[in-house]
Design a protein around this motif. Structure first.
Motif, PDB file in Angstrom:
ATOM      1  N   MET A   1      38.691  61.835  40.262  1.00  0.00           N
ATOM      2  CA  MET A   1      38.418  63.200  39.976  1.00  0.00           C
ATOM      3  C   MET A   1      38.953  63.607  41.198  1.00  0.00           C
ATOM      4  SD  MET A   1      34.301  64.712  40.541  1.00  0.00           S
ATOM      5  CE  MET A   1      33.821  64.042  39.328  1.00  0.00           C
ATOM      6  N   ASN A   2      39.561  64.953  41.112  1.00  0.00           N
ATOM      7  CA  ASN A   2      40.335  65.384  42.205  1.00  0.00           C
ATOM      8  C   ASN A   2      39.637  66.268  43.117  1.00  0.00           C
ATOM      9  OD1 ASN A   2      39.856  67.840  40.897  1.00  0.00           O
ATOM     10  ND2 ASN A   2      41.825  68.367  39.882  1.00  0.00           N
ATOM     11  N   LYS A   3      39.739  66.662  44.434  1.00  0.00           N
ATOM     12  CA  LYS A   3      39.170  67.474  45.038  1.00  0.00           C
ATOM     13  C   LYS A   3      38.580  68.672  44.821  1.00  0.00           C
ATOM     14  CE  LYS A   3      39.141  68.766  50.124  1.00  0.00           C
ATOM     15  NZ  LYS A   3      40.010  68.944  51.346  1.00  0.00           N
ATOM     16  N   THR A   4      39.190  69.607  43.960  1.00  0.00           N
ATOM     17  CA  THR A   4      38.413  70.553  43.687  1.00  0.00           C
ATOM     18  C   THR A   4      37.474  70.530  42.546  1.00  0.00           C
ATOM     19  OG1 THR A   4      40.706  71.804  43.838  1.00  0.00           O
ATOM     20  CG2 THR A   4      39.386  72.867  42.595  1.00  0.00           C
ATOM     21  N   LEU A   5      37.775  69.696  41.655  1.00  0.00           N
ATOM     22  CA  LEU A   5      36.752  69.319  40.756  1.00  0.00           C
ATOM     23  C   LEU A   5      35.262  68.716  41.351  1.00  0.00           C
ATOM     24  CD1 LEU A   5      35.879  69.333  37.684  1.00  0.00           C
ATOM     25  CD2 LEU A   5      36.908  66.998  37.712  1.00  0.00           C
ATOM     26  N   HIS A   6      35.497  67.687  42.345  1.00  0.00           N
ATOM     27  CA  HIS A   6      34.600  67.439  43.158  1.00  0.00           C
ATOM     28  C   HIS A   6      33.695  68.427  43.839  1.00  0.00           C
ATOM     29  CE1 HIS A   6      32.556  65.237  46.444  1.00  0.00           C
ATOM     30  NE2 HIS A   6      32.324  64.351  45.422  1.00  0.00           N
ATOM     31  N   GLN A   7      34.411  69.419  44.550  1.00  0.00           N
ATOM     32  CA  GLN A   7      33.710  70.376  45.030  1.00  0.00           C
ATOM     33  C   GLN A   7      33.014  71.424  44.213  1.00  0.00           C
ATOM     34  OE1 GLN A   7      37.131  72.120  47.208  1.00  0.00           O
ATOM     35  NE2 GLN A   7      36.595  71.111  49.174  1.00  0.00           N
TER      36      GLN A   7
END
Length: 74
Positions: free
Chosen positions: A1-7
């Motif tokens: 999971m990339n950082k933007t999706l996680h946020q």
């Protein structure tokens, strides 16, 4: 999971939690602060009791949030 999706994922759970908290505080404070033996006689009882439309719906939402949270964590 990339950082933007996680946020986005974390922000959505926070938003849902805050919305439900304000909804219950506004609509259910009187009901949930009433003693258990007197809740049956309140007009909100049919909606907010555990088998009512709102009470049951909140249980389903909470269960889904836990399942998704554990599933993504694994």
């Amino acid at each position: 999971m990339n950082k933007t999706l996680h946020q986005i994922y974390v922000a959505s759970f926070i938003l849902i939690s805050v919305m439900v908290t304000f909804f219950l505080a506004y609509n259910g404070y009187h009901y949930y602060s009433t003693p258990l033996d007197q809740r049956f006689f309140l007009p909100q009882n049919n909606m907010l009791k555990p088998s009512g439309i709102i009470g049951h719906g909140l249980g389903i939402i909470g269960s889904l949030m836990m399942i998704v949270g554990v599933g993504v964590y694994m």
